[in-house]
Design a protein around this motif. Structure first.
Motif, PDB file in Angstrom:
ATOM      1  N   VAL A   1       0.632  -1.484  -0.009  1.00 31.55           N
ATOM      2  CA  VAL A   1      -0.015   0.199  -0.206  1.00 31.55           C
ATOM      3  C   VAL A   1       0.881   1.525  -0.029  1.00 31.55           C
ATOM      4  CG1 VAL A   1      -1.391   1.413   1.412  1.00 31.55           C
ATOM      5  CG2 VAL A   1      -1.982  -0.927   1.170  1.00 31.55           C
ATOM      6  N   GLN A  51      -4.837  -4.271  11.322  1.00 30.95           N
ATOM      7  CA  GLN A  51      -5.135  -4.160  10.464  1.00 30.95           C
ATOM      8  C   GLN A  51      -6.520  -4.022  10.781  1.00 30.95           C
ATOM      9  OE1 GLN A  51      -3.151  -6.663  11.734  1.00 30.95           O
ATOM     10  NE2 GLN A  51      -1.286  -6.195  10.171  1.00 30.95           N
ATOM     11  N   THR A  53     -10.592   0.165   3.718  1.00 33.13           N
ATOM     12  CA  THR A  53      -9.607  -1.432   3.367  1.00 33.13           C
ATOM     13  C   THR A  53      -8.721  -1.132   3.863  1.00 33.13           C
ATOM     14  OG1 THR A  53      -9.556   0.400   1.782  1.00 33.13           O
ATOM     15  CG2 THR A  53     -11.258  -1.021   1.202  1.00 33.13           C
ATOM     16  N   ALA A  54      -7.570  -1.828   2.835  1.00 38.77           N
ATOM     17  CA  ALA A  54      -6.538  -2.251   3.527  1.00 38.77           C
ATOM     18  C   ALA A  54      -5.705  -0.491   2.923  1.00 38.77           C
ATOM     19  CB  ALA A  54      -5.728  -2.887   3.193  1.00 38.77           C
ATOM     20  N   GLN A  55      -6.657   0.000   2.404  1.00 37.27           N
ATOM     21  CA  GLN A  55      -5.796   0.915   1.333  1.00 37.27           C
ATOM     22  C   GLN A  55      -6.316   2.219   2.330  1.00 37.27           C
ATOM     23  OE1 GLN A  55      -7.025  -0.391  -2.823  1.00 37.27           O
ATOM     24  NE2 GLN A  55      -4.564   0.603  -2.967  1.00 37.27           N
ATOM     25  N   GLN A  65       1.336   4.174  -2.918  1.00 33.57           N
ATOM     26  CA  GLN A  65       0.773   5.947  -2.606  1.00 33.57           C
ATOM     27  C   GLN A  65       2.232   6.403  -3.007  1.00 33.57           C
ATOM     28  OE1 GLN A  65       0.129   5.201   1.103  1.00 33.57           O
ATOM     29  NE2 GLN A  65      -2.405   5.043   0.779  1.00 33.57           N
ATOM     30  N   HIS A  93      -4.756  -3.129  -6.196  1.00 36.20           N
ATOM     31  CA  HIS A  93      -5.979  -2.916  -5.823  1.00 36.20           C
ATOM     32  C   HIS A  93      -5.055  -3.918  -3.892  1.00 36.20           C
ATOM     33  CE1 HIS A  93      -9.511  -4.531  -3.619  1.00 36.20           C
ATOM     34  NE2 HIS A  93      -8.877  -5.417  -3.278  1.00 36.20           N
ATOM     35  N   ALA A  94      -4.760  -3.937  -3.164  1.00 30.95           N
ATOM     36  CA  ALA A  94      -4.489  -4.615  -1.839  1.00 30.95           C
ATOM     37  C   ALA A  94      -5.773  -4.159  -1.139  1.00 30.95           C
ATOM     38  CB  ALA A  94      -3.679  -3.626  -1.574  1.00 30.95           C
ATOM     39  N   GLU A  95      -6.111  -6.093  -0.926  1.00 33.44           N
ATOM     40  CA  GLU A  95      -6.608  -5.549   0.450  1.00 33.44           C
ATOM     41  C   GLU A  95      -6.287  -6.587   1.555  1.00 33.44           C
ATOM     42  OE1 GLU A  95      -9.745  -7.838  -1.914  1.00 33.44           O
ATOM     43  OE2 GLU A  95      -9.304  -9.503  -0.364  1.00 33.44           O
TER      44      GLU A  95
END
Length: 605
Positions: free
Chosen positions: A41, A464, A472-474, A45, A52-54
């Motif tokens: 992530v 997390q 989300t993770a992002q 950035q 797409h990170a999840e």
């Protein structure tokens, strides 16, 4: 970019995934792999890469999500710890047969030791069983390089490839170069091929043949010949074969033993499949071969027993981390040298305990006080430490606490009665593996109390977010999945929510839940005990109480033994308990614990 940065091994892996053009990365947190997705992530950035990170619900879901992206010709990665690969084993084995069309890297981080795991298993064995090529990095720099190599190998053979870093690689730091992000500009393109993607058994035999052909071809590639560090010829009959961190430690220890450069040394980068021409060469050259690898004898078994010594033969300890001290003794024995002196045993440490102010502590205390004869199955997470409070009797694997509670109920109910059974599980673990177990228990009319310890984060692995939070993770807004609605959808009819700090109310609800379990309409009674982890921003903002122990203390020690909070201490001179102002979190829960009413609190800052 041309610059360098001091990176954690996991940060190096995450950064390399983004630089390598991965467009989807999924994970479920677990030490030692937890930092990889956060690094993805951060790198996306920083570089502007579209990824797409999840944080997926569990490792199986993460694997299958990332796999679909790779089936569309795009590059994917999934990261997990070694026991997470057990959860993802089903799609992992199948993916080797069906393959991918884009690059697909499976990062399975192993924990030799084990430092923070319920087993010491070796993911390379699963790779061998699943017939998936596996790369074993030496240090963070090589882990970063192997991300790129692994993605290329995956695309060349249309196979998933495993990267297997261990704890010492994941958590070591190195100064590493930052690279440019590769933009493959590949739109998703899924080509329908039912004979491959939905292969029924009639197609599987041919898919297996193709898989064997691919592995045989990889095993002949010169690129995977182990690195050779020749000795000076004074020990021509012997050689050392090592991989991963064990190779790094072995080289250091050879220097320590003043034997560096005296024996031929091979460093294996790909433990499976082993480079076949090299296997033939090494077996035909040496009389004695010592194999050093963590954790299982994967290389040793492929070389064959006989002249080969390692973990399978007992030459190397069959369990535990191969630390420099252990390897020093093994190398000395193999080379006929004097073993280095064993270091003095470490002094005993303080046993792990829940943090002062943790909401779990009071709930565990209430469970034990309410049902002293109860059975308490639990699960994986911070709350495993409830064992210190005698409120955790079992801890097996993610989600098992609920299934085991049902099993205990059926075992006892067969005899006509059952004891109070109180299962505990964290909120993140419930989303991970608790939902199917709960549905099964409700459906089969089990009767027990389930307490979901909701601290609104995945605390043990670095906070997390869970699906309840709607983020989300992002850091983007997501559709929240609240626990109460989810529980009702699982068929739960008894559901209570309580503030975890409120011990009197927790005890009352536990008794009410037990009555429900034993009533004609009874079943699984669920309690959500909420309090944010004090290490989260919300937890840090909570009010603090000034707590003190009065002279009414009778010195019984109940608060110290049964509540086990480091904010409490024993004053030898006074012969009674006292508050440790350095560690006390000011939660005020201990006020409800003292049988003499000698702990008081008042509003603080």
């Amino acid at each position: 970019m041309g610059s360098e940065r001091l990176l954690l091994g996991n940060e190096a892996i995450g950064r390399a995934l983004v630089e390598g053009g991965v467009t989807l990365a999924a994970s479920y947190p677990g030490t030692p792999a937890s930092e990889i997705l956060a690094a993805v992530v951060a790198a996306a950035q920083e570089t502007g890469a579209k990824v797409h990170a999840e944080w997926s619900l569990n490792e199986k879901v993460a694997f299958e999500t990332a796999l679909a992206n790779a089936m569309c010709g795009r590059r994917s990665a999934v990261a997990m710890k070694q026991v997470g690969l057990n959860v993802a084993a089903d799609p992992f084995f199948r993916a080797a047969y069906l393959g991918v069309t884009g690059g697909f890297l499976v990062v399975a981080a192993d924990d030799p030791g084990p430092h923070s795991s319920q087993t010491e298993q070796d993911s390379r064995l699963l790779a061998l069983a699943a017939q998936v090529p596996v790369l074993d990095p030496f240090d963070p720099r090589e882990a970063r390089e192997m991300v790129h190599v692994g993605l290329l190998l995956s695309e060349r053979y249309e196979l998933p490839v495993m990267l297997r870093p261990t704890t010492r690689v994941c958590h070591a730091r190195q100064n590493l170069p930052l690279g440019e992000v590769v933009s493959w500009e590949r739109p998703a393109r899924f080509v329908k091929d039912p004979g491959r993607w939905a292969a029924t058994p009639v197609f599987v035999r041919d898919l297996h043949r193709r898989l064997n052909d691919k592995l045989a071809a990889i095993a002949r590639e010169a690129e995977w010949t182990p690195d050779f560090l020749p000795g000076d010829g004074r020990r021509p009959e012997k050689c050392i074969v090592a991989s991963g961190v064990a190779a790094a430690h072995a080289l250091d220890m050879l220097t320590e033993l003043k034997a560096a450069g005296q024996v031929d040394f091979y460093r294996v980068k790909m433990p499976f499949p082993l480079h076949q021409p090299w296997v033939e060469q090494v077996l035909g050259t040496y009389g004695e071969i010592l194999v050093l690898e963590e954790t299982a004898p994967v290389i040793e078994l492929q070389l064959g027993l006989g002249r080969v010594k390692g973990r399978a033969t007992g030459t190397v300890p069959g369990q535990g981390e191969l630390t420099p001290e252990v390897l020093g003794r093994v190398l000395a024995g193999f080379l006929g040298l004097t073993a280095p002196e064993a270091p003095a045993p470490a002094a005993g440490g303080v046993r792990p305990s829940l943090c002062p102010g943790c909401g779990h502590r009071g709930v565990f205390y209430a469970i034990r006080e309410t049902f002293p004869e109860g059975i308490f199955p639990s699960d994986i997470g911070c709350y495993t430490l409830g064992i210190n409070l005698q409120a955790v009797d079992t801890c097996h694997c993610m989600g098992a606490g609920i299934s085991q509670a049902a099993g205990f109920y059926h075992a006892y109910a067969a005899g006509g009665d059952f004891p109070p059974i109180v299962a505990t599980i964290g909120d993140s673990t419930f989303y991970h593996a608790g939902i199917p177990a709960l549905i099964n228990a409700v459906f089969h009319r089990a009767r027990f109390i389930l307490v979901i310890l909701d601290n609104q984060t995945t605390a043990m692995t670095g906070h997390q977010p869970t699906p309840a939070l709607g983020i989300t993770a992002q850091g983007l807004p997501a559709t929240p999945v609240p626990l109460p609605e989810l529980l009702r959808a699982c068929g739960v009819t008894f559901l209570r929510e309580v503030e975890a700090y409120n011990l009197p109310e927790v005890k009352d609800i536990l008794l009410e839940a037990d009555r429900f379990c034993r009533s004609p309409e009874g079943g699984v009674a669920v309690i959500i005990a909420r309090h944010p982890c004090l290490l989260t921003p919300e937890g840090r903002r909570q009010p603090r109480y000034r707590v003190r122990v009065t002279e009414e203390c009778i010195g019984c020690g109940h608060c110290l033994e049964a509540f086990e909070c480091r904010g409490l201490k024993w004053e030898e001179a006074e012969g009674r308990a006292a508050i440790d102002p350095v560690t006390c979190a000011g939660c005020g829960v201990c006020v409800h614990v003292c049988p003499a009413g000698a702990i008081e609190s008042e509003s603080g800052d």
